[in-house]
Structure formats: structure tokens, C-alpha cells
Design an enzyme around this catalytic site. Structure first.
Site, PDB file in Angstrom:
ATOM      1  N   LYS A 162       0.923  -1.226  -0.103  1.00 22.03           N
ATOM      2  CA  LYS A 162       0.057   0.028   0.011  1.00 22.03           C
ATOM      3  C   LYS A 162       0.813   1.165   0.046  1.00 22.03           C
ATOM      4  CE  LYS A 162      -4.137  -1.834   0.265  1.00 22.03           C
ATOM      5  NZ  LYS A 162      -5.111  -1.911  -0.763  1.00 22.03           N
ATOM      6  N   ASP A 190      -0.546  -0.672  -4.434  1.00 23.18           N
ATOM      7  CA  ASP A 190      -1.926  -0.079  -4.698  1.00 23.18           C
ATOM      8  C   ASP A 190      -1.855   1.429  -4.058  1.00 23.18           C
ATOM      9  OD1 ASP A 190      -4.291   0.421  -4.674  1.00 23.18           O
ATOM     10  OD2 ASP A 190      -5.257  -1.278  -3.534  1.00 23.18           O
ATOM     11  N   GLU A 218      -1.772  -0.647  -8.759  1.00 24.52           N
ATOM     12  CA  GLU A 218      -3.275  -0.315  -8.836  1.00 24.52           C
ATOM     13  C   GLU A 218      -3.768   0.789  -8.684  1.00 24.52           C
ATOM     14  OE1 GLU A 218      -4.359  -3.606  -6.338  1.00 24.52           O
ATOM     15  OE2 GLU A 218      -6.562  -2.897  -6.234  1.00 24.52           O
ATOM     16  N   ASP A 243      -8.991  -0.177 -10.135  1.00 29.50           N
ATOM     17  CA  ASP A 243     -10.084  -0.805  -8.893  1.00 29.50           C
ATOM     18  C   ASP A 243     -11.123  -0.183  -8.742  1.00 29.50           C
ATOM     19  OD1 ASP A 243     -10.891  -2.023  -6.557  1.00 29.50           O
ATOM     20  OD2 ASP A 243      -9.326  -1.779  -5.352  1.00 29.50           O
ATOM     21  N   LYS A 267     -14.081  -6.989  -7.738  1.00 32.87           N
ATOM     22  CA  LYS A 267     -14.642  -6.974  -6.124  1.00 32.87           C
ATOM     23  C   LYS A 267     -15.912  -7.398  -6.018  1.00 32.87           C
ATOM     24  CE  LYS A 267     -10.931  -4.490  -4.142  1.00 32.87           C
ATOM     25  NZ  LYS A 267     -10.642  -3.381  -3.518  1.00 32.87           N
TER      26      LYS A 267
HETATM   27  C1  LIG Z   1      -7.980  -6.509   1.572  1.00 33.28           C
HETATM   28  C2  LIG Z   1      -7.380  -6.366   0.117  1.00 33.28           C
HETATM   29  N1  LIG Z   1      -6.078  -7.000  -0.002  1.00 33.28           N
HETATM   30  C3  LIG Z   1      -7.159  -4.754  -0.319  1.00 33.28           C
HETATM   31  O1  LIG Z   1      -6.247  -4.467   0.191  1.00 33.28           O
HETATM   32  N2  LIG Z   1      -8.544  -4.181  -0.415  1.00 33.28           N
HETATM   33  C4  LIG Z   1      -8.383  -2.806  -0.735  1.00 33.28           C
HETATM   34  C5  LIG Z   1      -9.702  -2.195  -0.268  1.00 33.28           C
HETATM   35  C6  LIG Z   1     -10.113  -2.614   1.242  1.00 33.28           C
HETATM   36  C7  LIG Z   1     -10.529  -1.628   2.236  1.00 33.28           C
HETATM   37  O2  LIG Z   1     -10.345  -0.661   2.370  1.00 33.28           O
HETATM   38  O3  LIG Z   1     -11.475  -2.583   2.726  1.00 33.28           O
HETATM   39  C8  LIG Z   1      -7.942  -2.337  -2.088  1.00 33.28           C
HETATM   40  O4  LIG Z   1      -7.677  -3.203  -2.954  1.00 33.28           O
HETATM   41  O5  LIG Z   1      -8.110  -1.274  -2.578  1.00 33.28           O
HETATM   42 MG   LIG Z   2      -7.234  -1.459  -4.362  1.00 33.37          MG
END
Ligand SMILES: C[C@H](N)C(=O)N[C@H](CCC(=O)O)C(=O)O
Ligand SMILES: [Mg+2]
Length: 370
Positions: A162, A190, A218, A243, A267
Site C-alpha cells: 500500500k 496499490d 493498482e 480498482d 470485487k
Molecule cells: C484487503 C485487500 N487486500 C485490499 O487491499 N483491498 C483494498 C480495499 C480494502 C478496504 O479498504 O477495505 C483495495 O484493494 O483497495
Molecule cells: Mg485496491
């Protein structure tokens, strides 16, 4: 098998460590669980998190949407008529994708139970095992490096890093993690909408020039900035994945036509459940565009449905980010899909295979009249 009642529960599961992105920090999964009851005694399970910063959905809106708009349309419907039921769900109201997803997941669970088969077999079959990445929360560089090394030692060979907080530190974060785990794990970044298009091109180009190989980046820019997504996609070598920019099939068609991303993150909480997720996978497959299957902060109920879909659509869904259950301190579900760190496997139990859910707090509702 006819639907008789839809009940709710609240599921709270603490996370192993706080989950931090450019959009939010969360300490536990707190999701609405949906139980669809039938006249045969079969129960279908679904789940929805309140990811307000992405979907706009809150716990209150999820319950309200299901109780007042979706549930009244489904009572007495025959589970065998899957397409009719999913159309009733999708046309019940605008938006509210998480509420629709929770109900659809439970309906598909029942549909597969009706034919006594695991859901993935009803969706086309496949090899019932997938490998997920794991998320490394945005934090200090030292903490992110330590978390990445620990994840690799736990057997994860793909890390979702992240970023999106501060462009300069993001570049340093990524370089440090790459140096620490090079050749032992693939890196996915991401940014959760945290950069501008120019910042994204600057950061990704700087990383490419420094020899940092990324599998993908991402959602570098704001969800609605499709021109920005295209600007970045056109200017870097690293594949760009959409995303938050894509929820349903129409947005996917637009994004593909604009060439605004190389990969699409499906998702269930954005698509409104499995019916649109299947449509997206089919549209992407027709255009030779790969997909990732992702999740919000969800436990092993709704993520199980995503795993069944990933297995059945493995030709298009080539990347898996279903680490929600791995981030949790425990698994409240008995039965269901087996989550063992990076390896996720499906048993031969009918539907999603869920037998019971531990620690579910009942949510009692009055009349379903709107
Ligand atoms: C949990 C998954 N690996 C993830 O990162 N999802 C996030 C959003 C999750 C959230 O904020 O609940 C994404 O892909 O942006
Ligand atoms: Mg994402």
C-alpha cells in the site's frame, strides 16, 4: 426450494495488525452477515463490509437496503430461478452494491446447495486451489520492510504494497521493500487513488529506471479520473490496474474502450455480487484483458464466494488478492473454504460449504414494509 426469510447478524473479527491504506485505517472486520432461509431448511450465507470510502455503503445502508428494498422482492421466489432472482436483486434499487453482493452470495450458495454441488462446479469447474497475495499496510519504511520479510517467511510470494500517502516516501518504501525481498516475491503497488496522474508517471518511471520490477500498479489516481488512468497507462511500462474506477460491467466496457487500464480488479462488493462479476470476467476475457479478484476487509464468508468464482474463471482471473481472512486473528466460519496463509482450497461440500458462524451478534428487524 423457496425463500422464506432473510435474517441479519453482525460479525466482528479483530485484525492481526491495523490495516492502513491511503484511504483509511481499520482495526477489525465488522461486517453484516446475511442468512437467507428457505422452506426446505437450507440456509444461504452472505456478507458485506461497510467500505463507505469506496462503495459508499455503511452498516445502516446495507441493512436498510436489504430489509426494505431487496428482501420484500425475494420472499417466495424459487432458488432454481437463479437469473430471475439476481435480476430482482440488481433492479431493486440504484447503487448499494455491498447489500446486493451479500444477498447474491447467499442466493448462489443456496443454488449450488439445491444441486448438491460446490459452487465452483456450478460455475464451470476448475482446479479448486488458488494462491493469494497479502497486503502490506502503508507505514514507516522500516515497518513495511519488516512486514514484507515476515510475509515472505510465511510463504507469500506476492505482496500488495500500500502506497499513495507521499510520493517521495512511496518511491523509497518501494525501493527498500524490493531490495529486501527481491527474487523471493512479486510486488504489486496499490496507491488507492493517492497520486495525481503526473505524480504516478513520475513515481513509476523512477522505479522502472531504478530497476525495480513491479508486477502492476493498482488505482494510481482518483476513481473518477479515467483520463488520468489512461494518461498513466499510456506512459509507463508497468501494467496499470483499475480498482475503484470500475464497479460494474458498463464501466468495464468504457475503461477497455478507452484503454485506461491493462488489468481490472473485480470485487464482489463493487459488482453487487456474482452475476455482474461473471459478466465482467466474460467481457474482459473477450478483450484479452486479465483480471484480479480482490476483496475489501471481509471474512471467510464473502471471500469464499470470490474463491469459487476465481477457480471457475481462472482463465481470465489470473491474479488473486483474497487476503481478508489471512489478515484476521481467527476464522469464525465452520466449514467453507480452507484458508491456509497463501494457499486457499475448496472442499466438495455443497454451495459455499458453510456449516455455522461463531460469535455472530443477532440483528433483529421489525416489519419489512418500506
Ligand atoms: C484487503 C485487500 N487486500 C485490499 O487491499 N483491498 C483494498 C480495499 C480494502 C478496504 O479498504 O477495505 C483495495 O484493494 O483497495
Ligand atoms: Mg485496491
Amino acid at each position: 426450494m423457496k425463500i422464506t426469510q432473510i435474517k441479519f447478524g453482525m460479525l466482528r473479527v479483530p485484525l492481526k495488525t491495523p490495516f492502513k491504506t491511503a484511504l483509511r485505517t481499520v482495526e477489525r472486520v465488522e461486517d453484516i452477515v446475511v442468512m437467507v432461509h428457505t422452506d426446505t431448511g437450507h440456509v444461504g450465507y452472505g456478507e458485506a463490509p461497510a467500505t463507505a470510502v469506496i462503495t459508499g455503503d455503511t452498516h445502516g445502508s446495507i441493512i436498510d437496503a436489504i430489509h426494505h428494498y431487496i428482501s420484500p422482492r425475494l420472499i417466495d421466489e424459487d432458488i432454481a430461478n437463479l437469473n430471475r432472482i439476481t435480476r430482482l436483486v440488481q433492479t431493486s434499487m440504484e447503487k448499494n452494491s455491498s447489500a446486493k453482493a451479500a444477498v447474491e452470495i447467499a442466493i448462489y450458495d443456496l443454488w449450488a446447495q439445491l444441486y448438491d454441488a460446490p459452487l465452483y462446479k456450478m460455475l464451470g469447474g476448475g482446479d479448486p486451489v488458488v494462491t493469494t497475495d497479502i497486503t502490506i499496510s502503508v507505514d514507516t519504511i522500516d515497518k513495511m520492510v519488516a512486514d514484507s520479510i515476515s510475509a515472505v517467511e510465511r510463504g507469500f510470494d506476492s505482496l500488495k504494497i500500500k502506497v499513495g500517502k507521499d510520493i517521495g516516501v512511496d518511491i523509497e518504501r518501494t525501493k527498500a521493500i524490493y531490495a529486501a525481498v527481491e527474487n523471493r516475491a512479486l510486488l504489486r503497488l496499490d496507491a488507492n487513488q493517492g497520486w495525481t496522474a503526473k505524480q504516478a508517471v513520475f513515481a513509476i518511471t523512477a522505479l522502472e529506471d531504478a530497476g525495480v520490477r513491479l508486477e502492476l500498479v493498482e488505482q494510481p489516481v482518483k476513481a473518477r479520473d479515467l483520463e488520468g488512468m489512461r494518461y498513466v497507462t499510456e506512459r509507463v511500462h508497468t501494467p496499470i490496474m483499475a480498482d475503484e474506477s470500475v464497479f460494474g460491467p458498463m464501466e468495464v466496457i468504457k475503461l477497455i474502450n478507452m484503454r485506461a487500464a491493462d488489468i481490472i480488479n473485480i470485487k464482489l462488493m463493487k459488482t453487487g455480487g456474482l452475476s455482474n462479476a461473471i459478466r465482467i470476467a466474460d467481457i474482459a476475457g473477450m478483450h484479452q484483458v486479465d483480471c484480479m479478484i480482490g476483496c475489501m476487509l471481509e471474512s471467510s464468508i464473502s471471500v469464499a464466494a470470490a474463491v469459487h468464482l476465481a477457480v471457475a474463471k481462472a482463465d481470465v482471473i489470473t491474479k488473486v488478492d483474497l487476503d481478508g481472512p489471512s489478515l484476521c486473528q481467527g476464522n469464525p466460519v465452520e466449514g467453507g473454504v480452507i484458508f491456509n496463509e497463501s494457499e486457499i482450497s475448496i472442499t466438495d461440500a455443497p454451495g459455499l460449504g458453510i456449516r455455522s458462524i461463531q460469535g455472530l451478534e443477532p440483528i433483529l428487524m421489525g416489519s419489512a414494509a418500506a
